[in-house]
Design a protein around this motif. Structure first.
Motif, PDB file in Angstrom:
ATOM      1  N   THR A 132     -16.367  -3.691  35.330  1.00  0.00           N
ATOM      2  CA  THR A 132     -16.731  -4.723  34.346  1.00  0.00           C
ATOM      3  C   THR A 132     -18.163  -5.201  34.544  1.00  0.00           C
ATOM      4  N   GLY A 133     -18.740  -4.953  35.718  1.00  0.00           N
ATOM      5  CA  GLY A 133     -20.128  -5.348  35.923  1.00  0.00           C
ATOM      6  C   GLY A 133     -21.109  -4.353  35.319  1.00  0.00           C
ATOM      7  N   GLY A 134     -20.598  -3.300  34.723  1.00  0.00           N
ATOM      8  CA  GLY A 134     -21.477  -2.264  34.186  1.00  0.00           C
ATOM      9  C   GLY A 134     -21.722  -1.206  35.244  1.00  0.00           C
ATOM     10  N   LEU A 135     -21.794   0.051  34.834  1.00  0.00           N
ATOM     11  CA  LEU A 135     -21.990   1.137  35.795  1.00  0.00           C
ATOM     12  C   LEU A 135     -23.475   1.467  35.888  1.00  0.00           C
ATOM     13  N   ARG A 136     -23.968   1.510  37.114  1.00  0.00           N
ATOM     14  CA  ARG A 136     -25.394   1.752  37.286  1.00  0.00           C
ATOM     15  C   ARG A 136     -25.584   2.354  38.667  1.00  0.00           C
ATOM     16  N   TYR A 164     -30.830  -4.970  38.033  1.00  0.00           N
ATOM     17  CA  TYR A 164     -29.973  -5.237  39.190  1.00  0.00           C
ATOM     18  C   TYR A 164     -28.506  -5.087  38.814  1.00  0.00           C
ATOM     19  N   ALA A 165     -27.690  -4.761  39.798  1.00  0.00           N
ATOM     20  CA  ALA A 165     -26.246  -4.709  39.562  1.00  0.00           C
ATOM     21  C   ALA A 165     -25.694  -6.139  39.616  1.00  0.00           C
ATOM     22  N   ASP A 166     -24.663  -6.398  38.830  1.00  0.00           N
ATOM     23  CA  ASP A 166     -24.045  -7.725  38.829  1.00  0.00           C
ATOM     24  C   ASP A 166     -23.236  -7.900  40.110  1.00  0.00           C
ATOM     25  N   PRO A 167     -23.581  -8.873  40.929  1.00  0.00           N
ATOM     26  CA  PRO A 167     -22.865  -8.993  42.217  1.00  0.00           C
ATOM     27  C   PRO A 167     -21.482  -9.612  42.096  1.00  0.00           C
ATOM     28  N   VAL A 168     -21.215 -10.316  41.002  1.00  0.00           N
ATOM     29  CA  VAL A 168     -19.944 -11.037  40.944  1.00  0.00           C
ATOM     30  C   VAL A 168     -18.729 -10.093  40.978  1.00  0.00           C
ATOM     31  N   PRO A 169     -18.688  -9.035  40.119  1.00  0.00           N
ATOM     32  CA  PRO A 169     -17.530  -8.143  40.207  1.00  0.00           C
ATOM     33  C   PRO A 169     -17.383  -7.512  41.581  1.00  0.00           C
TER      34      PRO A 169
END
Lengths: 538, 114
Positions: B46-50, B68-73
């Motif tokens: 859900t944080g997006g694939l990167r 940047y990658a989303d740290p929350v997920p």
């Protein structure tokens, strides 16, 4: 965040956490120390809950919420605890139940297995946390704490039946937890926040293309909640598990099923209230239909029950269904009545679970269980409890007290006058059927369902009462003050609710009004994070 | 990458669902594990694939989600994994206890027809 008074908010979580951890360090052998620590900690939580009830009650309209930011992080990044009237009421209910169940357990049940006291404290911690948190993922974590402790308590004094039903309970709740996670992550993926207040603010502005996904996420989350609340057809596990659990554990479980109701009450009104734009009222019909179906199924369970414990299991279902259907009406007055009904039914059901243990003891079934657990946990305990038991009151005073308590429980659970169950049902129905506007079809169906379920409960209760008190004359009821005391405390509270409903109703009315005004909640929790993808993340 | 991940999550979830509905307790445990793997991957996605994007900002830099990658997920999935571990371990104990009490590994504690 000024002064020590603000830290009161976190104490209902910290006190049982620390007490439970210390108990594990003390070890199982020092039962007296454990018991004393447990009582002190539970009393402390009760005092805290009452203090918070006072604090929440003095909040002016428009500033309904007290917010506690963990670690003083800004609300957008950290996790917040939120206190409003509803949370305070649930905290008080939890602590009263915990006190009663713990004192009851001190008579004998806490010796029936290991780690009763730490598990009990963690259970309180999980419940308090679930009621106080203002963050969806944090809610999940507290749900898990609460459930993990409840697995332990449901297994307490393990017998074949208990292990069997606890296994079903665990599997179902694990699957529900997975659904919870899916729901939470979909919601996060769409809105970019897990803070409930922030979420409520963002729902109206969600793009139309994402709205379906968002609603699907909320629906999955809702399914997780209704599994906890045992809504038909997801509630078949409940009567068996509750009937199999030991009495104090079952008394605590009676509020556990209401946590699901609490979560729906809070989130549904917050996220899908009138301000939610295109999503307003999402899922309301499902809640109503599910609630009504649960009342029906619960009534069947009540009628079909062959043991008193299963009968109460059916009553739990009926009360869950009633609450859900009442909430789904979406009317302030009905919500107020539903909150009153919730308090009354939780107290009544817990009292009945404890009571069953007392009058079943004179018969064979309960005695078998205790014999088994005593064998498993040593002679020493047996000698101890035998000598204590001989101090118990013999018939007829004991039987009279049991009989009167039974009648009180029956009146509360069936919702008959004069006790509080009736007041609760009346308070729910009066706003629905108020003269002036034509009541909706749903209101009539709810009225019918309440009447039928009340009748069915009365029939089943009368049958059980005859069976227990009249048809088995040679049963000797031995009860001790420490066991009947908690039952009388719970019933006394119900009677107090009946005698002086005004202040309680006023408080619950304010709680319901603020629930139906989600902007109070959303406005009370400061959030300052821009939506994701809009430039700076900070 | 999205397609592969979606297929992986789907296969895990489908196998897990099938196994959870089986009558043997061991199958149920494995089913729950597979389901929780599926859910963990799902949360992660859900944080997006990167690839190659850091979740933690470099000092003094105002990061955007594009770089940047989303740290929350990632934090969520870590919590979910830990909780999943604990509950699976607990369930294994209950499974063994039930086996000891009933002498069978059927979830209902008795074989069909007996």
């Amino acid at each position: 965040m000024s002064g020590w008074g603000d830290h009161l908010l976190i104490l209902p979580i910290l006190v049982p956490l620390i007490a439970g951890a210390v108990m594990i360090l003390i070890g199982e052998r020092r039962r007296r120390t454990l018991a004393a620590l447990g009582v002190v900690s539970t009393l402390a939580v009760a005092a805290l809950a009452l203090a918070l009830l006072g604090i929440a009650g003095t909040a002016e309209p428009g500033a309904m919420v007290r917010v506690y930011r963990l670690g003083d992080w800004p609300a957008a990044f950290g996790i917040v605890l939120v206190l409003d009237r509803l949370a305070a009421v649930m905290l008080v209910l939890t602590s009263v139940l915990a006190l009663a169940a713990l004192v009851f357990a001190l008579a004998r049940w806490h010796r029936a297995g290991t780690y009763f006291h730490p598990l009990f404290q963690f259970q309180i911690m999980g419940l308090n946390g679930a009621f106080l948190t203002g963050d969806l993922f944090n809610l999940f974590v507290f749900f898990e704490v609460m459930l993990a402790a409840s697995y332990g308590l449901a297994l307490h004094g393990s017998t074949r039946l208990r292990v069997q039903s606890a296994m079903h309970y665990i599997v179902i709740n694990l699957v529900a937890s997975l659904l919870f996670l899916i729901g939470v992550s979909v919601i996060y993926g769409v809105t970019g926040t897990l803070n409930m207040a922030d979420l409520a603010g963002r729902i109206p502005s969600i793009a139309a293309a994402d709205r379906g996904l968002m609603e699907a996420g909320c629906a999955v989350l809702g399914v997780a909640f209704v599994i906890k609340a045992a809504i038909w057809p997801l509630g078949f596990w409940l009567p068996t598990t509750y009937a199999a659990a030991s009495a104090p554990a079952a008394a605590m479980l009676s509020i556990l099923s209401k946590v699901g109701i609490y979560a729906i009450l809070r989130l549904w009104l917050l996220l899908f209230g009138d301000d939610a734009g295109a999503s307003a009222g999402f899922g309301g019909t499902w809640l109503l239909v599910g609630g009504l179906a649960t009342i029906g199924f619960g009534s069947v369970v009540v009628l079909a029950a062959q043991s008193a414990a299963r009968l109460v299991g059916g009553c739990v279902l009926v009360s869950s269904g009633t609450l859900l259907a009442a909430i789904a009406m979406g009317v302030v007055g009905v919500t107020q009545g539903a909150l009153f009904y919730l308090a009354s039914s939780v107290l009544g059901i817990a009292a009945f679970f404890l009571l069953i243990e007392l009058f079943e003891r004179g018969r064979d079934a309960g005695a078998d269980v205790l014999a088994v657990t005593r064998e498993a946990f040593g002679e020493e305990d047996e000698v101890l409890s035998e000598s204590e038991e001989s101090a118990g009151i013999a018939i007829p005073v004991g039987t009279a007290v049991l009989g009167l308590s039974f009648i009180a429980c029956a009146l509360i659970l069936a919702g008959l006058p004069p006790l509080s169950g009736f007041v609760g049902k009346l308070a729910m129905l009066v706003p629905l059927l108020a003269p002036g506007e034509a009541p909706s079809a749903g209101a009539w169906v709810l009225l019918g369902a309440l009447l039928v379920s009340g009748l069915v409960t009365t029939i089943a209760m009368v049958r059980t009462g005859i069976d227990v008190f009249w048809a088995s004359p040679d049963s000797v009821a031995r009860i001790r003050l420490v066991e009947i005391g908690p039952v009388l405390l719970l019933l006394g509270l119900c009677i107090a609710l009946t005698a002086k409903p005004q202040p309680v109703m006023q408080y619950l009315g304010a709680a319901a009004a603020s629930l139906h005004q989600p902007q109070d909640y959303a406005g009370g929790v400061p959030t300052d994070r821009p939506p994701p993808g809009e430039g700076k993340a900070r | 990458m999205e397609t592969i991940l979606a297929i992986a999550i789907g296969v895990l979830a489908a196998s897990g669902t099938w196994l959870v509905l089986r009558p043997r307790t061991f199958q149920v445990v494995i089913g729950l594990s597979l389901l929780s793997y599926a859910v963990n991957l799902f949360i992660f996605s859900t944080g997006g694939l990167r690839t190659g994007a850091a979740p933690v900002l470099a000092p003094g830099e105002a990061g955007t989600l594009a770089g940047y990658a989303d740290p929350v997920p990632q934090a969520l999935v870590l919590t979910a994994i830990v909780i999943g571990f604990a509950t699976t371990a607990l369930f294994l104990v209950v499974l063994l206890a039930a086996r000891g009490f009933t002498g069978t590994d059927h979830v209902d504690g008795r074989e069909k027809g007996s």
